[in-house]
Scaffold this active site. Structure first.
Site, mmCIF file in Angstrom:
data_model
loop_
_atom_site.group_PDB
_atom_site.id
_atom_site.type_symbol
_atom_site.label_atom_id
_atom_site.label_comp_id
_atom_site.label_asym_id
_atom_site.label_seq_id
_atom_site.Cartn_x
_atom_site.Cartn_y
_atom_site.Cartn_z
ATOM 1 N N HIS A 1 0.050 -4.222 3.048
ATOM 2 C CA HIS A 1 -0.246 -3.992 1.627
ATOM 3 C C HIS A 1 -1.526 -3.175 1.543
ATOM 4 O O HIS A 1 -1.569 -2.050 2.019
ATOM 5 C CB HIS A 1 -0.354 -5.337 0.918
ATOM 6 C CG HIS A 1 -0.351 -5.256 -0.576
ATOM 7 N ND1 HIS A 1 -0.074 -4.100 -1.275
ATOM 8 C CD2 HIS A 1 -0.597 -6.204 -1.529
ATOM 9 C CE1 HIS A 1 -0.143 -4.340 -2.578
ATOM 10 N NE2 HIS A 1 -0.477 -5.608 -2.751
ATOM 11 N N HIS B 1 7.714 4.283 1.149
ATOM 12 C CA HIS B 1 7.353 3.356 0.084
ATOM 13 C C HIS B 1 8.606 2.643 -0.392
ATOM 14 O O HIS B 1 9.718 3.187 -0.311
ATOM 15 C CB HIS B 1 6.689 4.103 -1.084
ATOM 16 C CG HIS B 1 6.039 3.205 -2.084
ATOM 17 N ND1 HIS B 1 6.720 2.709 -3.178
ATOM 18 C CD2 HIS B 1 4.786 2.688 -2.140
ATOM 19 C CE1 HIS B 1 5.896 1.941 -3.875
ATOM 20 N NE2 HIS B 1 4.728 1.907 -3.270
ATOM 21 N N ASP C 1 -1.791 5.694 0.630
ATOM 22 C CA ASP C 1 -2.664 5.307 1.733
ATOM 23 C C ASP C 1 -2.896 6.455 2.712
ATOM 24 O O ASP C 1 -3.898 6.459 3.433
ATOM 25 C CB ASP C 1 -2.064 4.111 2.484
ATOM 26 C CG ASP C 1 -2.015 2.869 1.621
ATOM 27 O OD1 ASP C 1 -3.043 2.537 1.018
ATOM 28 O OD2 ASP C 1 -0.945 2.234 1.538
#
Length: 455
Positions: free
Chosen positions: A281, A332, A391
């Site tokens: 996460h 994702h 990210d």
């Protein structure tokens, strides 16, 4: 004698591990037989519908004849496209996080006067309770800032005169205090970590009047308090992009699960922080930078696609990197063609890379983004559409700004706390609120109790 005791304890623990493994195997076939939604996901990869929300929406595909059709990603806060929100305050030369926080908490964009009053309210609540830093942070420092943040948020319960008051006014007041205080807690927890674990001098800085969340954070974590306007605006942008991501992401759902039980806001937010800490996460941005450390060392020519492609193959085959078999920052659960957060951040990251003389490294990130889908198809036979997620570029942006890796995930928490608070309040005050309780199929066979002497 002590060594013998330790060796005996180690042997016993090893035997306990064997005991566990012998009696705790679950047949993977059970998941299909009982139609278990692993990860609370349907067979087509969509999430199991667990509730409704007005706070945020994440769109990355549409359904046609029961099939997922990839689409450009969109992130929506309270019905407003995040790209429009960002274009609005950037075009006016303003910071946007406080405005975004108001929108997420209250459901509408603030007027100029409302925004000014809200900013003042945040400023009034930034100071931590008297002796909180000394008693709750410095006396029990942690090598992990996220761990310290969770414990400190939980400890705020003890400093609240009415922590279990579930009235709307009290819940909103507690939420505003958390949004204001979490950045300060992170800064002080980081200072303690540097002092007690890295043998550096201890610098504790108080929040400054007239500075917003992004500016105050940079002021607080740097020994000399210095930062540029460009750095502050880019950090503010990162905070806006990380502030919310729908009710189904792991940490927001964690917050809603705890809130549905009727527990206090500090317990719910501390649990969300614990969720965000995980490398699957919020901790993924840190794993991205660790992975690129391996890539930069393992690839001789960053501009050679074949060499980069070969190394990515090694990552997937668990022959390089952390041997996880993952390429962090790619893919994702919802976004397919693009993650709007990554698209926006990448645009600003390129400008910063040119300024910082780090264009070669930025281009390596772009190469990994471009080649990963092809390598996934070749090495693993993966056919689904894969895009870079936020990210991939957030860690690079933080690195270019000189922000230490230990702060990457805590910064995510600084931003996301407002989204968690919004979901917590919505969960508590939704019509017909019920405790969230999914089912687990019990598969252990019945057996009789055996008396101790007969075992």
């Amino acid at each position: 004698m002590q060594n013998d005791d330790r060796n005996s304890s180690a042997r016993f623990m090893e035997s306990l591990c064997g005991e566990y493994q012998a009696h705790n195997h679950i047949d993977p076939a059970f998941y299909e037989r009982y139609n278990v939604k692993r990860g609370l996901r349907n067979a087509d990869g969509t999430g199991v519908m667990a509730g409704v929300t007005q706070i945020g929406n994440v769109m990355g595909y549409y359904l046609q004849d029961g099939e997922r059709v990839p689409a450009p990603g969109k992130l929506v806060y309270r019905g407003i496209d995040v790209e429009e929100l960002i274009n609005g305050f950037v075009s006016e030369g303003r910071f946007g996080y406080e405005e975004t926080a108001y929108l997420l908490l209250f459901g509408a964009l603030p007027t100029r006067q409302q925004l000014a009053s809200f900013q003042q309210l945040l400023a009034e609540h930034r100071a931590l309770p008297p002796m909180f830093t000394e008693d709750m942070i410095l006396k029990a420092p942690s090598p992990d800032v996220m761990n310290k943040l969770a414990r400190a948020v939980l400890a705020l319960y003890s400093y609240d005169d009415d922590p279990d008051n579930m009235s709307l006014s009290n819940q909103l007041s507690q939420a505003i205090q958390l949004v204001a205080r979490v950045p300060v807690i992170v800064a002080h927890a980081f200072a303690a970590k540097r002092h007690y674990y890295d043998n550096e001098s201890l610098y504790l800085h108080r929040p400054q009047e007239g500075l917003g969340v992004a500016e105050n954070f940079l002021y607080s974590v740097r020994h000399d308090n210095q930062f540029t306007a460009e750095e502050a605006r880019l950090l503010d942008l990162c905070l806006v992009l990380h502030a919310e991501h729908g009710g189904g992401n792991n940490s927001a759902f964690t917050c809603r699960v705890l809130s549905s039980s009727g527990t206090d806001i500090y317990s719910a937010i501390a649990a969300a922080i614990g969720s965000l800490k995980g490398p699957r996460h919020g901790g993924a941005n840190k794993k991205v930078m660790e992975m690129f450390g391996y890539i930069e060392q393992g690839v001789g020519d960053w501009k050679d696609d074949d060499e980069v492609r070969a190394y990515l193959g090694k990552l997937l085959k668990k022959e390089a990197g952390d041997r996880s078999g993952l390429i962090y920052g790619m893919g994702h659960a919802i976004y397919t063609l693009s993650d709007p957060r990554a698209v926006i951040l990448k645009r600003f990251a390129k400008n910063l890379a040119q300024t910082k003389g780090m264009l070669d490294e930025f281009e390596l990130f772009e190469t990994v983004e471009r080649l990963t889908p092809e390598v996934l198809r070749t090495v693993k036979g993966e056919q689904k559409v894969v895009c870079a997620n936020v990210d991939l570029f957030s860690g690079l942006v933080y690195k270019m700004m000189g922000i230490p890796m230990e702060l990457y995930t805590p910064l995510f928490a600084v931003a996301r706390v407002v989204g968690w608070c919004a979901h917590r309040i919505e969960e508590v005050y939704q019509p017909g609120n019920r405790i969230i309780r999914p089912a687990y199929k019990a598969v252990a066979p019945m057996r009789p109790f055996v008396p101790l002497d007969q075992r």
